[in-house]
Motif scaffolding. Structure first.
Motif, PDB file in Angstrom:
ATOM      1  N   PRO A   1     -52.970 -26.662 -63.846  1.00 40.32           N
ATOM      2  CA  PRO A   1     -54.234 -26.162 -64.182  1.00 40.32           C
ATOM      3  C   PRO A   1     -55.200 -27.043 -64.637  1.00 40.32           C
ATOM      4  N   ASP A   2     -54.829 -28.062 -65.093  1.00 38.58           N
ATOM      5  CA  ASP A   2     -55.871 -29.429 -65.446  1.00 38.58           C
ATOM      6  C   ASP A   2     -56.448 -29.661 -64.152  1.00 38.58           C
ATOM      7  N   ARG A   3     -55.744 -29.830 -62.980  1.00 42.03           N
ATOM      8  CA  ARG A   3     -56.320 -30.528 -61.929  1.00 42.03           C
ATOM      9  C   ARG A   3     -57.156 -29.432 -61.244  1.00 42.03           C
ATOM     10  N   MET A   4     -56.801 -28.264 -61.399  1.00 44.85           N
ATOM     11  CA  MET A   4     -57.904 -26.954 -61.090  1.00 44.85           C
ATOM     12  C   MET A   4     -59.269 -26.916 -61.763  1.00 44.85           C
ATOM     13  N   PHE A   5     -59.137 -27.261 -63.039  1.00 41.84           N
ATOM     14  CA  PHE A   5     -60.327 -27.268 -63.955  1.00 41.84           C
ATOM     15  C   PHE A   5     -61.269 -28.330 -63.633  1.00 41.84           C
ATOM     16  N   ASP A   6     -60.423 -29.374 -63.489  1.00 39.95           N
ATOM     17  CA  ASP A   6     -61.319 -30.519 -63.177  1.00 39.95           C
ATOM     18  C   ASP A   6     -62.151 -30.503 -62.016  1.00 39.95           C
ATOM     19  N   PHE A   7     -61.205 -29.915 -60.834  1.00 39.03           N
ATOM     20  CA  PHE A   7     -61.816 -29.942 -59.726  1.00 39.03           C
ATOM     21  C   PHE A   7     -62.995 -28.726 -59.911  1.00 39.03           C
ATOM     22  N   ALA A   8     -63.053 -27.625 -60.757  1.00 40.71           N
ATOM     23  CA  ALA A   8     -63.865 -26.621 -60.668  1.00 40.71           C
ATOM     24  C   ALA A   8     -65.252 -27.206 -61.460  1.00 40.71           C
ATOM     25  N   LYS A   9     -64.853 -28.004 -62.500  1.00 42.36           N
ATOM     26  CA  LYS A   9     -65.973 -28.880 -63.259  1.00 42.36           C
ATOM     27  C   LYS A   9     -66.749 -29.667 -62.394  1.00 42.36           C
ATOM     28  N   ARG A  10     -66.168 -30.320 -61.538  1.00 45.36           N
ATOM     29  CA  ARG A  10     -66.863 -31.329 -60.902  1.00 45.36           C
ATOM     30  C   ARG A  10     -67.441 -30.997 -59.424  1.00 45.36           C
ATOM     31  N   ALA A  11     -67.069 -29.685 -58.927  1.00 44.24           N
ATOM     32  CA  ALA A  11     -67.235 -29.338 -57.745  1.00 44.24           C
ATOM     33  C   ALA A  11     -68.864 -29.419 -57.388  1.00 44.24           C
ATOM     34  N   GLU A  12     -69.599 -28.915 -58.228  1.00 50.14           N
ATOM     35  CA  GLU A  12     -71.125 -28.804 -57.983  1.00 50.14           C
ATOM     36  C   GLU A  12     -71.675 -30.310 -57.880  1.00 50.14           C
ATOM     37  N   GLY A  13     -71.362 -30.983 -58.852  1.00 52.66           N
ATOM     38  CA  GLY A  13     -71.651 -32.301 -58.905  1.00 52.66           C
ATOM     39  C   GLY A  13     -71.440 -33.210 -57.846  1.00 52.66           C
ATOM     40  N   GLU A  14     -70.199 -32.831 -57.102  1.00 45.82           N
ATOM     41  CA  GLU A  14     -69.933 -33.569 -55.942  1.00 45.82           C
ATOM     42  C   GLU A  14     -70.457 -32.874 -54.661  1.00 45.82           C
ATOM     43  N   GLY A  15     -71.245 -32.099 -54.786  1.00 42.16           N
ATOM     44  CA  GLY A  15     -71.844 -31.668 -53.629  1.00 42.16           C
ATOM     45  C   GLY A  15     -71.558 -30.759 -52.704  1.00 42.16           C
ATOM     46  N   PHE A  16     -70.263 -29.864 -53.276  1.00 46.84           N
ATOM     47  CA  PHE A  16     -69.842 -28.830 -52.713  1.00 46.84           C
ATOM     48  C   PHE A  16     -71.106 -27.749 -53.127  1.00 46.84           C
ATOM     49  N   ARG A  17     -71.115 -26.875 -52.089  1.00 45.10           N
ATOM     50  CA  ARG A  17     -72.052 -25.718 -52.327  1.00 45.10           C
ATOM     51  C   ARG A  17     -71.195 -24.319 -52.231  1.00 45.10           C
ATOM     52  N   VAL A  18     -70.148 -24.210 -51.595  1.00 47.28           N
ATOM     53  CA  VAL A  18     -69.208 -23.058 -51.669  1.00 47.28           C
ATOM     54  C   VAL A  18     -67.815 -23.254 -52.024  1.00 47.28           C
ATOM     55  N   ILE A  19     -67.218 -22.494 -52.458  1.00 46.84           N
ATOM     56  CA  ILE A  19     -65.475 -22.452 -52.711  1.00 46.84           C
ATOM     57  C   ILE A  19     -65.006 -21.405 -51.816  1.00 46.84           C
ATOM     58  N   ILE A  20     -63.866 -21.873 -51.075  1.00 45.42           N
ATOM     59  CA  ILE A  20     -62.862 -20.708 -50.592  1.00 45.42           C
ATOM     60  C   ILE A  20     -61.744 -21.190 -51.360  1.00 45.42           C
ATOM     61  N   ALA A  21     -61.348 -19.890 -51.807  1.00 40.27           N
ATOM     62  CA  ALA A  21     -60.027 -20.060 -52.753  1.00 40.27           C
ATOM     63  C   ALA A  21     -58.999 -19.117 -52.381  1.00 40.27           C
ATOM     64  N   ALA A  22     -57.923 -19.582 -51.893  1.00 42.20           N
ATOM     65  CA  ALA A  22     -56.753 -18.648 -51.363  1.00 42.20           C
ATOM     66  C   ALA A  22     -55.556 -18.709 -52.223  1.00 42.20           C
ATOM     67  N   ALA A  23     -54.954 -17.361 -52.635  1.00 36.87           N
ATOM     68  CA  ALA A  23     -53.925 -17.423 -53.667  1.00 36.87           C
ATOM     69  C   ALA A  23     -53.132 -16.100 -53.148  1.00 36.87           C
ATOM     70  N   GLY A  24     -51.914 -15.911 -53.737  1.00 32.38           N
ATOM     71  CA  GLY A  24     -51.023 -14.861 -53.426  1.00 32.38           C
ATOM     72  C   GLY A  24     -50.288 -14.314 -54.785  1.00 32.38           C
ATOM     73  N   GLY A  25     -49.756 -13.272 -54.916  1.00 31.23           N
ATOM     74  CA  GLY A  25     -49.040 -12.955 -56.034  1.00 31.23           C
ATOM     75  C   GLY A  25     -50.132 -12.681 -57.231  1.00 31.23           C
ATOM     76  N   ALA A  26     -49.904 -13.253 -58.178  1.00 30.88           N
ATOM     77  CA  ALA A  26     -50.842 -13.260 -59.515  1.00 30.88           C
ATOM     78  C   ALA A  26     -51.780 -14.419 -59.023  1.00 30.88           C
ATOM     79  N   ALA A  27     -52.599 -13.985 -58.034  1.00 29.67           N
ATOM     80  CA  ALA A  27     -53.574 -14.934 -57.488  1.00 29.67           C
ATOM     81  C   ALA A  27     -54.550 -15.067 -58.448  1.00 29.67           C
ATOM     82  N   HIS A  28     -54.454 -15.957 -59.435  1.00 32.33           N
ATOM     83  CA  HIS A  28     -55.385 -16.343 -60.276  1.00 32.33           C
ATOM     84  C   HIS A  28     -56.298 -17.636 -59.951  1.00 32.33           C
ATOM     85  N   LEU A  29     -56.069 -18.497 -58.898  1.00 37.54           N
ATOM     86  CA  LEU A  29     -57.108 -19.364 -58.627  1.00 37.54           C
ATOM     87  C   LEU A  29     -58.586 -19.215 -58.536  1.00 37.54           C
ATOM     88  N   PRO A  30     -58.721 -18.095 -57.498  1.00 42.33           N
ATOM     89  CA  PRO A  30     -60.141 -17.918 -57.126  1.00 42.33           C
ATOM     90  C   PRO A  30     -60.756 -17.628 -58.522  1.00 42.33           C
TER      91      PRO A  30
END
Lengths: 569, 569
Positions: free
Chosen positions: B439-468
């Motif tokens: 979870p920490d790595r996921m939030f860290d990524f989410a927080k930084r994504a815009e600043g790092e220049g990403f413009r769109v995120i594609i998130a894939a998950a299955g089951g209790a698919a909470h990642l997106p």
């Protein structure tokens, strides 16, 4: 830059904007023109030559003072240039005198292009300028055709449209004293232009632009050309590069083209110098046509990416009007207060009606915005020229988001989206379009949506919810699907109808009835290229975190029993 | 424009760029400076005055030749300006002589700001410049503090950091002959600047920019300031406007500020004129600080939208180096070949090490691109200055799309997305981030994504698919959810986990296992602001229509029985 001195035959507006670029690059430029010419006004040194760019002595004097000689006008004495080039190894002429000579004579220009297999209108030279000759040309080319002076013609001067046999005598009356040629009529739907840079290594092209002429004088330039496919745009650049490659020498060339009704292209005319249709490059590209011309003739590097468009732009010429200061009045009363408008006055001493006194360039992040911005200026120009404006639609902001729904019964569900879009200051338009009851209207909307300036579509539907997916199938815009809970299956039918799209046609689906999230998703999508919207989203997010935090604190403070009581009220 | 003549005290680079703007607007400007000063080089008329902008006679001569007098440097003789203003009603001085006098004495400037409740560093004037006095100041302000000359100080000259009691004597040794004051140390994390335009109607602000100084001389300016929230940016503009409102007169003012570690702002210094931190406006805004200055002092309109940023931009100063032509070598060997780089050389006759000889401005559609573009130029400058470059990361294109997945078992499902992104030439980075296991790595990524220049995120998950959904909760970027079919319920669990998000946090969900559509949706989203991508989508769409059409024709030709046989092979 490398210490080389540039000499320019002519010091009008093109020479002046060339000097602007040279001043920034630290390149010394000597101008040959009359004292106080526009270009000389912004270059204070004693290397300029006072005189005519048609006078042998003056040209020789200029040549003795520079390393590279160039022109801002093609109507120069190329005999003198040829002599200068033969006598002196210390000066090079760019583009070469032979190119200028070829281009000056429009008939030879066309012949030369045709001999290099560059598409251009069929042309026939006249020998005698006698009535019979022109009639036989008419039989060959068919009516209407264009009769043109071979030399010294610009801004439509020296052109005569021969619409039928009856025009033959009048045409000869008007132009008969000049060397003439006739051109097959080009039934074009649009005029395009490309500025090509010819360097020691090859050719580079600025973007394909659309030009509009009034009374044969360039009035407006749209960069990029509107409603022209990538393919045509690319073909225009390629044709322009091919045409310019047929000539010797370096520098920028203005290439004017006709786009015919079958989407084929013909070269209309080439100018061996910076051109009115390239003024927009000053604001719209990282380096301007003037900067590029200097670099090309001095063998300095030109990065290709520096010729690309930064933002859509529209250029409007400022012509002299009825009064001596009409152009100043236009700037003072209209252009200065117009947002995102760059003003260029040329410092010409005398204003004559129709004379190019300056130009303005409007830039914006979309062509739609640029069009809305330039409109009042075009109106002002037309009004000053006594041109009836006719009824105009009231100016409205182009909506960015289309919110479409299968039935007006979906309206209450869409309230959340409307609220969010309003809150974020994002303009939108709502439409009722049923996939099953108005399929034609739906497809018509989908096909036009991009061209009308929409950037995102929100589509809501219930049951066999086909509207989002079918709309997505005929647009390149992102479509957000809102599954509306209908009478059965709790909305699962709508959800699956929207989300389970075949590979190839994506639809971005949010939760059932959750149009708030559709609005927020539209905002996130627009925010990808809009920092203002990203900031608004961040503020909205922070406010919602704050709201939950406050509730949590209150819950800790008063305990769940009291909290529940408060909720019941 | 309206026939008024402007006089300028000083003709260095600021005066020169002011003349560039005046030339385009048709405004007559007379410069007072030595013959051949940079500004005079690009303005060929006989209204200029040769002399020093500190000389009474010369100033009076200039005043007699103009309607509005302004400055490009604040170190002028304000006694003379006061006399000129009192004697003549035909000339106005903008900004007023009293403003220039207040600002040239940095201590009085600070006092004045403090008296108008504008946040600035606490300052103490020295009376005697004796050791005891400075020690008692040190006790009052604490160490370190800044000792500064009150007047004639710029580019760090006249500043001495007093780090401890032991520096007191050396500081007095260095600056003791001047009138001095001491300033409380500002422990800032960043320097910001705003160009404010003061008109007859109020104040307007250009964007908040970030400045970087080296050896106390401005080196780089980033517009807009990087990693600064909307809120801080807006507060900086408001503070700058408030500060400038405290002074009389019209024109642009450069306002330099410190952003402290607690995100509060302090005014550092104000310049009553165009400023180095506003050079970027020439390319990055519809009208430049120079254009705005002329309009402000002449009461011409300034549309607020014309001060907004067109594109992110970075400005780099070109300083004189060891050799007389170091700055020319930099332009010739580096700047000319660098894409999207505008070059400005100032035409100064003599290059001295550290002297401002020119600047370059790079513009791009994102700050990330601008940073990548300017980097080789900053390296070249540092190398020429003998500054060790240290190890650098290899330059890579910043990925626009992040493709994240809950587990590497989702990789095969994501192949469709990778294929589409590659096909469309859209850069992407793939990551494995589990909502439940990291979870920490996921939030860290989410927080930084815009600043790092990403413009769109594609998130894939299955089951209790909470990642997106969880990623969407901590970013402002659009998140596309791909429900992966896991071991139960045929993927319906994943679909509902991703799509049924609460109001406030949108997730754009595509069909189960349909990552092709996720890739296409990412392309449509990026296409909203990118015509190149929209065209690629159109071509892809047309190709797929064509494919189906060809199949249909074959089916009609050979009939269903044959067709089925072909499919079985």
């Amino acid at each position: 830059m490398d210490g080389k001195v540039v000499g320019v035959l002519g010091g009008g507006q093109l020479g002046r904007m060339l000097i602007e670029a040279a001043n920034r690059l630290g390149i010394r430029v000597n101008i040959l023109d009359s004292p106080g010419a526009p270009a000389k006004q912004i270059s204070a040194h004693d290397g300029h030559v006072d005189g005519s760019f048609k006078d042998r002595k003056s040209i020789e004097e200029l040549a003795s003072r520079c390393d590279v000689l160039t022109v801002e006008i093609e109507h120069v004495d190329t005999e003198v240039l040829e002599d200068v080039q033969q006598k002196s190894k210390n000066v090079t002429i760019e583009p070469s005198w032979s190119t200028i000579r070829l281009i000056q004579d429009k008939y030879r220009q066309k012949e030369h292009l045709a001999s290099h297999e560059v598409a251009t209108a069929e042309s026939v030279a006249l020998d005698s300028n006698l009535e019979e000759e022109l009639r036989s040309v008419g039989e060959k080319l068919g009516y209407p055709f264009m009769l043109k002076s071979r030399k010294e013609a610009y801004d439509g001067r020296g052109n005569y449209p021969v619409r039928s046999e009856e025009d033959v005598l009048a045409a000869l009356e008007a132009l008969g004293k000049n060397a003439l040629y006739a051109e097959r009529w080009a039934d074009f739907k649009m005029e395009l232009a490309v500025m090509v840079v010819k360097t020691k290594d090859g050719t580079l092209a600025f973007p394909t632009v659309e030009t509009h002429h009034e009374n044969s004088v360039c009035k407006l330039v749209w960069a990029p050309a509107r409603n022209v496919s990538t393919d045509v745009s690319k073909k225009a650049q390629d044709l322009a590069k091919k045409a310019v490659s047929a000539f010797e020498g370096k520098g920028v060339f203005g290439v004017e083209m006709f786009l015919l009704r079958d989407n084929s292209l013909l070269i209309n005319e080439i100018a061996p110098r910076p051109h009115n249709s390239g003024h927009y490059t000053i604001e719209a590209c990282p380096i301007s046509q003037y900067d590029a011309h200097l670099r090309a003739i001095l063998d300095l590097p030109i990065p290709e990416a520096s010729l690309q468009l930064r933002e859509p732009a529209i250029m409007l010429n400022i012509l002299g009007g009825k009064a001596a200061d009409s152009h100043i009045a236009f700037v003072r009363d209209h252009a200065l207060a117009n947002p995102r408008t760059s003003i260029h006055l040329y410092g010409k001493a005398e204003a004559r009606p129709g004379r190019k006194m300056g130009h303005v360039t409007v830039t914006a992040s979309t062509m739609h915005e640029a069009e809305a911005l330039i409109e009042p200026l075009v109106d002002a120009v037309d009004e000053a020229a006594g041109k009836p404006l006719g009824p105009r639609e009231p100016k409205q902001e182009k909506p960015l988001v289309a919110v479409i729904m299968g039935s007006d019964s979906d309206m209450p569900v869409l309230k959340g989206a409307f609220d969010i879009l309003r809150k974020f200051g994002i303009s939108y338009q709502a439409r009722i379009l049923s996939a099953h009851r108005t399929p034609d209207r739906m497809f018509d909307f989908a096909k036009r949506a991009e061209g009308e300036g929409f950037r995102v579509i929100i589509a809501a539907a219930g049951g066999a919810a086909h509207l989002p997916g079918m709309t997505a199938s005929d647009t390149v815009l992102p479509v957000i699907g809102v599954p509306v809970r209908a009478s059965h299956l709790d909305g699962l039918d709508s959800l699956l109808s929207e989300v389970q799209m075949p590979r190839g046609v994506p639809c971005a689906v949010v939760g059932i009835n959750n149009s708030t999230n559709a609005g927020l998703l539209a905002a996130r999508i627009l925010g990808v290229a809009d920092e203002r919207i990203r900031r608004a989203i961040r503020e909205h997010q922070e406010a919602s975190w704050e709201e939950v935090r406050a509730k949590d604190e209150r819950l800790m403070e008063i305990g769940p029993e009291e909290y529940l009581k408060g909720m019941r009220k």
